[in-house]
Scaffold this active site. Structure first.
Site, short mmCIF file in Angstrom:
data_model
loop_
_atom_site.label_atom_id
_atom_site.label_comp_id
_atom_site.label_asym_id
_atom_site.label_seq_id
_atom_site.Cartn_x
_atom_site.Cartn_y
_atom_site.Cartn_z
N GLY A 5 -5.15 3.36 -3.83
CA GLY A 5 -6.19 4.00 -4.10
C GLY A 5 -6.18 5.09 -4.52
O GLY A 5 -7.04 5.82 -4.82
N ASP A 6 -4.84 5.68 -4.69
CA ASP A 6 -4.74 7.10 -4.69
C ASP A 6 -4.81 7.35 -6.42
O ASP A 6 -4.71 6.39 -7.22
CB ASP A 6 -3.45 7.61 -4.37
CG ASP A 6 -3.35 8.08 -3.16
OD1 ASP A 6 -4.65 8.47 -2.47
OD2 ASP A 6 -2.42 7.98 -2.34
N ASN A 11 -8.17 -1.27 4.22
CA ASN A 11 -8.58 -1.34 3.06
C ASN A 11 -7.49 -2.37 2.33
O ASN A 11 -7.64 -2.70 1.36
CB ASN A 11 -8.44 -0.11 2.03
CG ASN A 11 -7.20 0.47 2.39
OD1 ASN A 11 -6.81 0.74 3.76
ND2 ASN A 11 -6.47 1.12 1.23
N ASP A 12 -6.38 -2.70 3.22
CA ASP A 12 -5.58 -3.48 3.00
C ASP A 12 -5.41 -5.07 3.55
O ASP A 12 -4.88 -5.94 3.00
CB ASP A 12 -4.03 -3.33 3.51
CG ASP A 12 -3.59 -1.73 2.85
OD1 ASP A 12 -3.96 -1.32 1.73
OD2 ASP A 12 -3.45 -0.73 3.72
N ARG A 53 6.78 17.77 -4.73
CA ARG A 53 5.39 17.84 -5.48
C ARG A 53 5.46 19.54 -5.76
O ARG A 53 5.08 20.16 -5.00
CB ARG A 53 4.47 17.57 -4.55
CG ARG A 53 4.29 15.79 -4.16
CD ARG A 53 3.65 15.55 -2.86
NE ARG A 53 2.30 15.55 -3.09
CZ ARG A 53 1.52 14.46 -3.40
NH1 ARG A 53 1.96 13.34 -3.45
NH2 ARG A 53 0.39 14.59 -3.57
N ASP A 90 0.83 -1.04 -0.20
CA ASP A 90 0.16 0.05 -0.08
C ASP A 90 0.96 1.16 -0.16
O ASP A 90 2.12 1.28 0.33
CB ASP A 90 -0.90 -0.09 1.18
CG ASP A 90 -1.85 1.12 1.29
OD1 ASP A 90 -2.18 1.73 0.18
OD2 ASP A 90 -1.94 1.95 2.51
N LYS A 91 0.25 2.39 -0.22
CA LYS A 91 0.93 3.71 -0.30
C LYS A 91 0.90 4.49 1.06
O LYS A 91 1.53 4.63 1.69
CB LYS A 91 0.82 4.51 -1.35
CG LYS A 91 1.38 5.67 -1.46
CD LYS A 91 1.18 6.76 -2.71
CE LYS A 91 -0.14 7.14 -2.45
NZ LYS A 91 0.12 8.35 -1.23
N ARG A 124 -5.81 3.72 -8.15
CA ARG A 124 -7.23 3.54 -8.31
C ARG A 124 -7.78 2.25 -7.86
O ARG A 124 -8.68 1.94 -8.54
CB ARG A 124 -7.55 4.35 -9.52
CG ARG A 124 -7.13 5.70 -9.79
CD ARG A 124 -7.41 6.66 -8.58
NE ARG A 124 -8.89 6.99 -8.58
CZ ARG A 124 -9.49 7.67 -7.58
NH1 ARG A 124 -8.51 7.74 -6.29
NH2 ARG A 124 -10.60 7.89 -7.48
#
Length: 1169
Positions: free
Chosen positions: A661-662, A790-791, A580, A378-379, A761
């Protein structure tokens, strides 16, 4: 157990629905025994020993007592069952001890989560977790709005807006009205779709449609909302969170599966030996044995020689069963338990800031940690801290953020570097740090460009401000980026205080200034920019805009060319540092033009046809000829050591896939920041599409491109897969097509040709599908690591699941096999603990099979010299104690403590990890070699004493070759040989190894002399009848010479082969161990980035509508539009560079390409949409 405020009444026959209990345990009191026994007897060896036990109960074929099998079998099953029960119980303790949140008012009562049922109405307060899937009824905010954070569901930390139906929002917090609510909900059955809900509310003879915007899902956190009421729609396992979690599977390591296969092979080998000896018995009885029947009469049960051979077959099956002793599995469990404790006790994996040690939550997968080929990460919260920090900026062609010494040399910023003093600002954020004092001086000197720069940051956003106490501001940002920018403006003297639908109030250098908010031109994925139009106190109308430089530079006034060139160079520098970036511009608007534009905007916003195109055209029109202010650079803070960990794991041939999910841009930025996307990846391929046909054509084209790159150059680029893309009009996510059956193999083939894969996503279930795809077709060991609910699904699906105890709750940790606090500990878990566990287990198994073949096959050779009578060579006590006492501890010490190289070299040389991935240390070939060595040793152990004793006499001239003396000689030779062999196999000697090896030899001789002593005979005359055998045998010089000769012949070939192999064909571990550490090749990387916008359309329309504010007058804001980008600014920039570079040639770039790190290291990006 968390408490929620709950009414006493129930709806919709709630007893017919699932309650809200979440069972994370695998067993309960009633299912433990059958399920655990079923799992244990999936091990072929356990079933094999049960079969042997049944055979030993038959007296006609058993020459060994039944208790020699049943006691160890029951012991193994009991120890394993206790371990499994403990693991299952410990894994559920954190869930049962969740923190409490106490709420109570009037007729509400505090209730445990587990007692909530479908139809209950519950109350939630700010910062509380949502207990179940709720239909939002009312809230403290206007129009029934509330804000939720869904990080536990999709990894996104930006706030989402949910709104109740108008008819239910009027219920407010009136207890009587809520108690009288008697609506009925008819909806779709429970499913795992997080972005979809279809239902209807029937109330007061009316029907009201329900969608996902009316639902609060379990796992969300209520934010920026004082309270809300909701009715439970789904509870417990039926909630969408739990529907995405997947089922807990029984995990077994590849070595354990291989052992099952080998046990079957050994059983087949055992049958072959039994058949050979049974045939020999039948022939011997027919040819020779009949001569003895006159004085050795057969029992009545034996009718002929064939039946004698049949019984002999089963007798030898029992005698030779020690080729796979039951103590093997006891030893394996002890070694695994020890490895688990080593992980728990590792201080270098302890995170002191939160007092969190590493934890091995299972003891069955340790050696699998040394064989991982794919890591799925995951991120948000796993690779990153999800903390955005304003790091640098460029204003009017000058950069700020770097620190220089008195000689003008750039200084590295550290903890000792003095921070800027913001004490002049009473509303500052004390957690904000900046180190370049020149920027504050520019502010204090009243530099108009610097002031305009921070004024833009304070005005152009959709942040919500809360001021609970005077001067104590709390910002609720839609994305962490916006929060960081507004916080930076706040500290530099331009404080965002409050907003209404029509105004924005700032605190500019100590003065309150109110701006009239005229319009918000909101962000979407096509525009990639956001603008606001305001009227300042002196009556000027200004447009402030921020966005991606590739978009904003196209819309600048031509007079900005020089400044644009300088700013673009600064952006290159920022991007090279992994920051960024974001460009800022403004424009002064004419009063008459703006009034006319607003009229046209109003007409366009009320048009039914082509509304989006008209709005996009108007946005494009007004966002032209802007003046460039500068650029910002935000650092998305990675967790400590992430980049180094990923680089090291990549060098160990582990493929790392990021599943997040990003959105795509954010995922790619993190890829560059953490060394996943590097200079040697000359292209980045992107797969994305909205339909099956788009996905299929895109994947096929990328596959061809990647295959061509792969065949022409071994350095293959990265692959970025957009599994679902949000529809920018309505905010609904379209389901992925890339994972459908006819595309998944092509997608996998494409991904496996690349060094790095980023899937963005993705839903929680899609994460699990990607992991399952690799497991199914690549048959590689997979590891999934994450920190949020979510993981959970991918953690359960992977061979090994790792949970990070981070900011998103304990769901991932509860579902994991291993847990720790920081991603960087994964490097040590795999390269040190995992590699050592795999190495030790392989060495243990090789030695164990060797010694037991050497021990057991002596019976086979002896069968040819005892008339195939199933007579044992050793006495029964030696057979019983050989694996339990004489040889158990030395091999355990080797399995627990041995190491080929130390931990420093394990981390310094990641290539040492590859043998585990290739399964080189224990496989079918290695087993075959161990078997051959064991057969050779058994031949030497039997035939050298047999041949020597045929012509040997005692010192007094009497014959030495009685059966008991022969047995003592072979047993002593065996113990010495296997002790010398484990000494040769041990690479890392400790005091424990010495104590166990020498202690085992001492124990053997002590027990041997005790069992043949006069005293033990007097106590148990029927069990120990051979008095003085050991004393009489081992006092003979000839016996010791035979033992010495046997040991030398057994060991010398092994020593010679290992010496030649190490000298002629050394492995990497041999080179490191004998030649010292090798020079490590360091990998360079570029870190490129761009500004990451929010994951969905912004709050512009919501803010200007006033629905989220307690204000009487509302000012409507137009919906967003779409606009294609152009590349004119890039062409101008290239022309400018060509003029200044005195002949340097620069090729044309595509307008949608990402900015490369530098001119000398271009990185191309092929975007296929």
């Amino acid at each position: 157990c968390s408490l929620v405020s709950k009414f006493f009444f129930y709806r919709f026959f709630s007893s017919l629905f699932q309650d809200n209990r979440i069972r994370t345990s695998k067993y309960n009191i009633f299912t433990f025994l059958p399920i655990n026994l079923f799992e244990q007897f999936q091990r072929v060896a356990n079933a094999y020993f049960l079969f042997l036990l049944i055979l030993q109960l038959i007296p006609q074929i058993s020459s060994l007592s039944w208790f020699t099998t049943i006691v160890p079998l029951v012991l193994v099953l009991t120890i394993t069952a206790v371990k499994d029960a403990t693991d299952d119980y410990v894994g559920t303790v954190p869930f049962r001890c969740r923190p409490q949140c106490h709420t109570a008012m009037l007729s509400l009562q505090n209730e445990k989560w587990m007692n909530v049922r479908v139809g209950d109405i519950i109350k939630l307060e700010n910062n509380q977790f949502v207990a179940a899937d709720l239909l939002l009824l009312s809230s403290s905010e206007p129009y029934g709005l509330c804000y939720v954070e869904t990080a536990e569901l999709d990894g996104e930390t930006n706030l989402k807006v949910r709104q109740a139906l108008t008819v239910t929002s009027e219920l407010g917090m009136d207890m009587s009205k809520l108690a009288d609510f008697d609506g009925e909900v008819v909806c779709e059955p429970p499913n795992n779709k997080l972005d979809r809900f279809v239902g209807t509310l029937y109330w007061k003879d009316s029907r009201y449609p329900l969608d996902n915007e009316k639902l609060l899902l379990r796992g969300c956190v209520l934010r920026n909302t004082e309270w809300c009421f909701g009715m439970v729609i789904f509870a417990g396992p039926q909630t969408k969170l739990m529907q995405n979690c997947g089922r807990t599977a029984f995990k077994r390591t590849s070595i354990e599966r291989l052992m099952n296969t080998l046990v079957l092979w050994i059983f087949g080998f055992l049958l072959c030996m039994g058949i050979i000896l049974a045939i020999g018995n039948s022939i011997w009885e027919e040819k020779v044995g009949k001569n003895f029947r006159d004085y050795l009469v057969w029992e009545d049960v034996l009718s002929n020689s064939v039946f004698s051979g049949f019984l002999t077959f089963w007798s030898y099956i029992i005698i030779l069963n020690t080729v796979v002793p039951i103590s093997l599995y006891v030893s394996v469990e002890v070694i695994r338990l020890g490895h688990s404790y080593f992980i728990n006790w590792d201080r270098k994996m302890y995170y002191g800031q939160r007092d969190m040690p590493a934890e091995a939550r299972t003891t069955t997968l340790n050696e699998e940690l040394g064989q991982v080929e794919y890591i799925f990460s995951d991120k948000t919260g796993t690779l990153t801290q999800n903390i955005m920090v304003f790091n640098k900026c460029s204003i009017n062609g000058k950069t700020y953020g770097d620190v220089y010494d008195e000689f003008g040399h750039k200084v590295e910023i550290s903890e000792k570097t003095p921070c800027v003093d913001f004490s002049f600002n009473p509303l500052r954020d004390k957690k904000f740090h900046f180190y370049d004092h020149s920027l504050v001086e520019a502010i204090k000197l009243g530099d108009p460009m610097v002031e305009e720069f921070f004024r833009l940051l304070a005005l152009c956003h959709t942040v919500m401000s809360e001021e609970k106490n005077e001067g104590e501001l709390v910002y609720q940002a839609q994305s962490p980026d916006e929060g960081a920018l507004v916080t930076a403006a706040r500290n530099f003297g331009f404080v965002f205080r409050a907003r209404t639908p029509e105004t924005i109030t700032l605190y500019e250098m100590g003065k309150h200034v109110t701006y009239q908010l005229l319009a918000i031109l909101d962000f979407n994925n096509v525009r990639k920019r956001m603008s606001v139009i305001v009227r300042n106190p002196v009556g000027q109308i200004k447009l402030y805009s921020k966005g991606a430089d590739t978009i904003l530079f196209d819309r600048l006034d031509p007079t900005n060319d020089d400044l644009m060139y300088t700013t673009s160079e600064h952006l290159n520098e920022f991007a090279g540092e992994g920051l960024r970036t974001l460009a800022l511009a403004y424009k002064d608007l004419d009063e008459e033009y703006f009034a006319d534009w607003m009229k046209r905007l109003h007409i366009a916003s009320t048009t039914l046809e082509n509304r989006e195109e008209l709005l996009a055209s108007l946005y494009e029109e007004i966002e032209q000829d802007m003046m460039l202010l500068g650029a910002t650079a935000i650092e998305d803070k990675l967790q400590e050591g992430v980049a180094e960990t990923i680089a090291c794991l990549t060098l160990s041939s582990i493929k790392i896939w990021v599943l997040t999910g990003d959105k795509l841009e954010t995922a790619m930025n993190i890829g560059y920041s953490c060394n996943m996307l590097r200079d040697d990846m000359n292209e980045v391929f992107i797969i994305t599409g909205h339909t099956v046909l788009e996905e299929r054509s895109c994947i096929k084209k990328v596959y061809l491109d990647v295959y061509i790159k792969f065949t022409s150059c071994p350095t293959v680029p990265a692959l970025v897969v957009g599994l679902w893309q949000p529809d920018s009009c309505v905010g609904i996510s379209l389901q992925a097509h890339a994972l459908e059956a006819d595309l998944e193999c092509l997608l996998l083939d494409t991904a496996c040709l690349c060094k790095t894969v980023v899937c963005c996503r993705v839903t929680p279930l899609q994460k699990a599908q990607v992991v399952e795809l690799v497991k199914k077709y690549k048959r590689a060991v997979t590891l999934a690591i994450g920190d949020g609910a979510n993981d959970v699904s991918m953690i359960k699906t992977a061979h090994i699941g790792v949970g990070i105890s981070g900011q998103e709750g304990m769901q991932a940790v509860l579902a994991s096999d291993y847990s720790f606090a920081q991603f960087r500990y994964l490097q040590r878990l795999l390269l040190v603990h995992g590699r050592w566990s795999y190495y030790r287990m392989c060495r243990f198994l090789c030695y164990f099979f060797y010694k037991n073949f050497a021990f057991t096959l002596v019976h086979f050779w002896f069968g040819f010299f005892c008339g195939f009578s199933a007579q044992t060579v050793y006495d029964q006590w030696f057979i019983t104690l050989f694996n339990i006492v004489y040889t158990s501890l030395p091999v355990l010490a080797m399995g627990l403590f041995d190491q080929d190289v130390n931990e420093q070299n394990s981390l310094r040389q990641p290539k040492l990890y590859e043998p585990g991935q290739l399964n080189l240390l224990f496989n079918k070939r290695q087993f075959f070699m161990c078997t051959l060595q064991g057969i050779y040793t058994s031949c030497v152990l039997f035939f050298i004493p047999y041949g020597a004793f045929s012509n040997t006499v005692r010192d007094d001239g009497s014959h030495i070759a009685d059966q008991q003396s022969f047995a003592v000689t072979i047993a002593t030779s065996l113990i010495i040989v296997v002790s010398v062999q484990i000494g040769l196999d041990t690479n890392y000697w400790t005091a424990v190894n010495h104590f166990y090896i020498w202690g085992s030899l001492t124990v053997y001789f002590s027990i041997l002399f005790a069992m043949h002593s006069d005293g033990i005979f007097r106590i148990f005359p029927s069990h120990f009848p051979f008095i003085g055998t050991a004393r009489n045998s081992l006092t003979q010089t000839s016996v010791w010479l035979v033992i010495l000769l046997t040991a030398v012949i057994c060991v010398m070939p092994v020593v010679a082969i290992r010496f030649l192999r190490t000298d002629l064909y050394p492995t990497l571990s041999d080179k490191v161990r004998y030649n010292g550490p090798l020079q490590r090749v360091r990998r360079t990387s570029s870190r490129r980035s761009a500004y990451a916008f929010s994951h969905q359309e912004g709050y512009g329309e919501l803010i200007t509508s006033g629905k989220n504010m307690k204000a009487a007058r509302l000012f409507p804001a137009p919906p967003t539009g779409r606009i294609p980008g152009s590349s004119s600014w890039i062409e101008s920039l290239l022309k400018k560079r060509t003029e200044m570079a005195s002949g340097a040639a620069v090729g044309p770039l595509n307008g949608s390409a990402e900015r490369s790190k530098s001119e000398n290291t271009p990185v191309q990006q092929q975007h296929i949409d």
